[in-house]
Design a protein around this motif. Structure first.
Motif, PDB file in Angstrom:
ATOM      1  N   ALA A 149       0.674  -1.133  -0.014  1.00  0.00           N
ATOM      2  CA  ALA A 149       0.165   0.075  -0.079  1.00  0.00           C
ATOM      3  C   ALA A 149       0.826   1.231   0.197  1.00  0.00           C
ATOM      4  O   ALA A 149       0.468   2.287  -0.654  1.00  0.00           O
ATOM      5  N   SER A 150       2.066   1.244   0.659  1.00  0.00           N
ATOM      6  CA  SER A 150       2.737   2.567   0.855  1.00  0.00           C
ATOM      7  C   SER A 150       3.447   2.693  -0.432  1.00  0.00           C
ATOM      8  O   SER A 150       3.819   3.830  -0.821  1.00  0.00           O
ATOM      9  N   SER A 151       3.714   1.636  -1.431  1.00  0.00           N
ATOM     10  CA  SER A 151       4.528   2.000  -2.778  1.00  0.00           C
ATOM     11  C   SER A 151       3.754   1.689  -3.833  1.00  0.00           C
ATOM     12  O   SER A 151       4.104   2.271  -4.915  1.00  0.00           O
ATOM     13  N   THR A 152       2.439   1.450  -3.887  1.00  0.00           N
ATOM     14  CA  THR A 152       1.654   1.164  -5.006  1.00  0.00           C
ATOM     15  C   THR A 152       1.132   2.368  -5.498  1.00  0.00           C
ATOM     16  O   THR A 152       0.855   3.343  -4.871  1.00  0.00           O
ATOM     17  N   ALA A 153       1.049   2.405  -7.000  1.00  0.00           N
ATOM     18  CA  ALA A 153       0.608   3.557  -7.615  1.00  0.00           C
ATOM     19  C   ALA A 153      -1.109   3.424  -7.935  1.00  0.00           C
ATOM     20  O   ALA A 153      -1.717   4.238  -8.177  1.00  0.00           O
ATOM     21  N   ALA A 154      -1.535   2.279  -7.899  1.00  0.00           N
ATOM     22  CA  ALA A 154      -2.934   1.883  -7.839  1.00  0.00           C
ATOM     23  C   ALA A 154      -3.675   1.977  -6.602  1.00  0.00           C
ATOM     24  O   ALA A 154      -3.768   1.121  -5.924  1.00  0.00           O
ATOM     25  N   VAL A 155      -3.957   3.398  -6.381  1.00  0.00           N
ATOM     26  CA  VAL A 155      -4.846   3.450  -5.197  1.00  0.00           C
ATOM     27  C   VAL A 155      -6.040   2.909  -4.887  1.00  0.00           C
ATOM     28  O   VAL A 155      -6.442   2.381  -3.920  1.00  0.00           O
ATOM     29  N   GLU A 156      -6.775   2.898  -6.184  1.00  0.00           N
ATOM     30  CA  GLU A 156      -8.117   2.142  -6.063  1.00  0.00           C
ATOM     31  C   GLU A 156      -8.014   0.876  -5.941  1.00  0.00           C
ATOM     32  O   GLU A 156      -8.758   0.380  -5.122  1.00  0.00           O
ATOM     33  N   ASP A 157      -6.897   0.034  -6.397  1.00  0.00           N
ATOM     34  CA  ASP A 157      -6.713  -1.319  -6.080  1.00  0.00           C
ATOM     35  C   ASP A 157      -6.555  -1.561  -4.543  1.00  0.00           C
ATOM     36  O   ASP A 157      -7.308  -2.517  -3.783  1.00  0.00           O
TER      37      ASP A 157
END
Length: 483
Positions: free
Chosen positions: A282-290
């Motif tokens: 969660a801290s590094s992903t660019a896919a906020v919606e996911d």
């Protein structure tokens, strides 16, 4: 000749292992579960007569005279068995009595006591755990020293065991390594800045990967696998790293070989595993919606799982206004129900935090900020509601007589962790209304005096307070984090 009463109704093996025998007609269940040959039962009509001859009496008196001449060191070789016996009874009273059969600590009675000439590794590890528990609860540093000496001996015995193709595959070897991981946490948790990485976890799942597939359908094997799952998840959460691929492969092997996935414990640990993976990404992903979708899905599954737990009497659902009689608390049928509800609530609070953080990342970057603000509000309200439930689950000073169960020092550590997570959601009037200081005091009073300073540092010293709540659990938790 001295009359010593009637013989025990338990079988000889259960008396030797100091566990409760169910006295079944053909053979007791404890022996069958441990793979032992039940010796049967003595005739209850017989009498026990001790032949106390003059020679025997003289031998006893001579032995007592030699004891009085020995060293007065309270943990000397002469007295150590007495301290060890006290440590054993203390451990059993805290961990084994009245505990769910799925607990690793309760599962210990399948193996212990073992004959030292049969399997010295397990004997050595268990005695070290006994002494470490005694040191933690009684503030006895000499006991911790003897525990560490025993742990050092266990390390040497472990190397010999895993080099033997036969011993490496035994349940007792795997069980010993799991207990060594428990010992590391117990013996090192009071140190500031101690190394959180559990050195035995990788060895445990490497060892399990070499065992046959029958371990995943055997009651003992699946108990140890679930406990290993819990230890791996907590280790990764506290150290903010992803789940090891080697462990994920082992878990897939368990699924392919018929592991029972219907139990509440399996389902909860499966959700914990997914949550740990989400925390890492969660801290590094660019896919906020996911990330938001995964967090909401996990929260929904945890909410559904809690519906399978026993119910309790909730103050917030009663006609009485919540701001009256602030020292009252919710009433649970037993401590285990209370613990399970709160374990789920803590994870849901962390998922609400992830959701808020993800929405905050996109706030001001979309055309519909009002919708995002609504989601932020809903997530915050859910966390506050869950935190309130945790606060109301913990009694206040003066409610002891109305509780249907006793809270031990081990259990108060767990509840203190729950309250530690919940109290960060409140300040000012809300904290006063929920009587959080009184509830903290109630739990602190159930801790040994030797641990009070550690609690004060944790709760009130911002410089010594870890930012990661799972690091706090590794420091103070003394039970399974499961349901």
């Amino acid at each position: 000749m001295v009359y010593r009463g009637r013989p025990s109704k338990s079988c000889r093996e259960c008396r030797r292992r100091d566990i409760k025998c169910d006295k079944k007609k053909d053979a007791c269940s404890q022996c069958a579960r441990a793979g032992l040959s039940c010796s049967g039962y003595q005739n209850p009509t017989d009498l026990i007569i001790l032949d106390e001859t003059p020679t025997t009496a003289e031998k006893v008196l001579r032995g007592r005279s030699l004891q009085r001449q020995s060293s007065p060191d309270p943990l000397s070789t002469r007295l150590l068995p007495t301290v060890l016996q006290r440590a054993k009874y203390l451990y059993i009273s805290q961990y084994v009595e009245d505990k769910p059969a799925t607990s690793l600590f309760s599962y210990m009675q399948v193996f212990y006591p073992s004959k030292s000439d049969d399997f010295p590794l397990l004997e050595t590890v268990i005695n070290a755990v006994f002494m470490a528990t005694f040191s933690s609860l009684q503030g006895c540093q000499p006991a911790l020293y003897h525990a560490q000496v025993g742990y050092g001996s266990a390390l040497s015995l472990t190397r010999k065991a895993i080099q033997s193709p036969k011993e490496a595959l035994l349940d007792r070897t795997l069980f010993s390594i799991l207990l060594m991981s428990v010992f590391e946490r117990m013996a090192n948790s009071e140190r500031q800045g101690f190394n959180l990485r559990n050195r035995h976890l990788q060895g445990a799942f490497e060892l399990m990967s070499f065992r046959d597939k029958g371990q995943f359908t055997d009651e003992g094997g699946i108990t140890m696998f679930l406990h290993l799952t819990e230890l791996v998840v907590l280790d990764c959460l506290a150290n903010e790293v992803d789940i090891p691929p080697r462990f994920l492969s082992l878990r897939q092997k368990a699924l392919e070989n018929g592991a029972d996935t219907s139990s509440l414990r399996w389902r909860f640990l499966d959700l914990m595993l997914q949550y740990a993976q989400l925390e890492c990404s969660a801290s590094s992903t660019a896919a906020v919606e996911d990330a938001i979708y995964r967090a909401k899905t996990l929260d929904k599954h945890l909410d559904q799982l809690s519906k399978h737990l026993p119910s309790f009497i909730s103050r917030r659902q009663s006609p009485e206004p919540p701001n009256t009689s602030a020292t009252r608390s919710d009433i649970y049928p037993d401590y285990n129900t209370q613990r399970c509800w709160n374990n789920i609530r803590v994870v849901r609070i962390q998922l609400a935090r992830i959701i808020r953080e993800q929405y905050a990342r996109i706030l001001g970057k979309t055309n519909d900020d009002s919708s995002i603000m609504g989601e932020l509000h809903n997530s915050n309200q859910r966390a506050v509601s869950l935190s309130s439930d945790i606060c109301l689950s913990v009694p206040c000073k003066g409610t002891r007589g109305r509780l249907p169960y006793r809270i031990t020092s081990i259990q108060s550590s767990t509840l203190l962790f729950h309250l530690y997570v919940a109290k960060d959601m409140f300040s000012g009037p809300a904290e006063s209304r929920l009587s959080i200081p009184e509830r903290l005091q109630y739990l602190k009073e159930r801790q040994p005096p030797s641990r009070h300073k550690s609690w004060d540092d944790l709760l009130y010293d911002s410089h010594k307070m870890p930012q990661n709540v799972w690091e706090v659990w590794l420091r103070i938790g003394r039970e399974d984090y499961s349901i």
